[in-house]
Design a protein around this motif. Structure first.
Motif, short mmCIF file in Angstrom:
data_model
loop_
_atom_site.label_atom_id
_atom_site.label_comp_id
_atom_site.label_asym_id
_atom_site.label_seq_id
_atom_site.Cartn_x
_atom_site.Cartn_y
_atom_site.Cartn_z
N ARG A 137 0.85 -1.19 0.00
CA ARG A 137 0.00 0.00 0.00
C ARG A 137 0.89 1.24 0.00
O ARG A 137 2.08 1.17 0.31
CB ARG A 137 -0.93 0.01 1.21
N HIS A 141 0.08 6.37 4.55
CA HIS A 141 -1.15 5.63 4.32
C HIS A 141 -2.26 6.54 3.81
O HIS A 141 -2.44 7.66 4.30
CB HIS A 141 -1.60 4.95 5.62
N ASN A 161 2.14 -1.76 4.91
CA ASN A 161 2.92 -1.98 3.71
C ASN A 161 4.07 -2.94 3.95
O ASN A 161 4.74 -2.90 4.99
CB ASN A 161 3.48 -0.64 3.20
N ARG A 188 -5.66 -0.82 -2.11
CA ARG A 188 -5.09 -1.82 -1.19
C ARG A 188 -4.73 -3.03 -2.03
O ARG A 188 -5.62 -3.66 -2.62
CB ARG A 188 -6.10 -2.20 -0.11
#
Length: 202
Positions: A137, A141, A161, A188
């Motif tokens: 990811r 974030h 991640n 995602r």
């Protein structure tokens, strides 16, 4: 790669992995994902728990085994092969029975899935002996949710991640809905590795 083993006898055993891929591997895999996103298909075409008319997952995906003629064409397949080679040689489970079963798995199906806004995977189990999930990811974030939970035990593992989890496929699990922060949301992404045993002639 760092490996943490959880084997509470009152819960399900699983491996939690961090720092799985190198920066170079992550860069190549990110580019590969962007190339594959336009080719991804609905749950009815990638396989889903529940009946096709009422799938338990909401995401898009593509089977890497059939996306390439040769494994060497895929940075992700090469990287995952290296990960599993290390796990096999290190006897990661540190449990005689599990290590024997793990070693006996001779077939892997690898599915790349991308979760968009409000995508999720409701409680289900897999038709595999072991399932490995490897999450990628954006950083920082850009969404909330998308976390993994062992449904019967209330054990939640955050979707971070370059982390992953390997567990017994028959255990019920789920993925919470993905909630993007804004329009820059990058998705995602998860590589699901389904390890099974294909019968071979004696």
């Amino acid at each position: 790669m760092k490996i943490q083993k959880f084997d509470d006898p009152k819960q399900t055993p699983y491996l939690y992995l961090t720092e799985i891929f190198s920066d170079a591997q992550l860069d190549l895999m990110a580019k590969e994902i962007q190339q594959l996103v336009p080719r991804m298909k609905e749950p009815s075409e990638t396989g889903t728990a529940g009946v096709v008319t009422n799938p338990r997952k909401k995401n898009m995906g593509i089977w890497l085994n059939s996306a390439y003629q040769y494994e060497e064409q895929s940075p992700a397949l090469i990287a995952l092969r290296d990960v599993y080679g290390h796990l096999y040689s290190s006897r990661a489970w540190q449990n005689h029975a599990l290590d024997l079963i793990w070693k006996g798995c001779n077939q892997q199906g690898i599915l790349l899935s991308t979760y968009g806004e409000n995508d999720e995977y409701k409680t289900h189990c897999d038709m595999s002996i072991f399932t490995g999930l490897f999450w990628l990811r954006n950083e920082p974030h850009d969404f909330d949710g998308g976390d993994f939970t062992f449904s019967d035990y209330g054990i939640t593992i955050p979707c971070l991640n370059n982390t992953g989890v390997i567990f017994i496929g028959g255990e019920y699990h789920e993925v919470s809905p993905v909630v993007p922060h804004d329009e820059s949301f990058g998705g995602r992404h998860v590589f699901s590795v389904f390890s099974t045993l294909s019968p071979t002639p004696l």
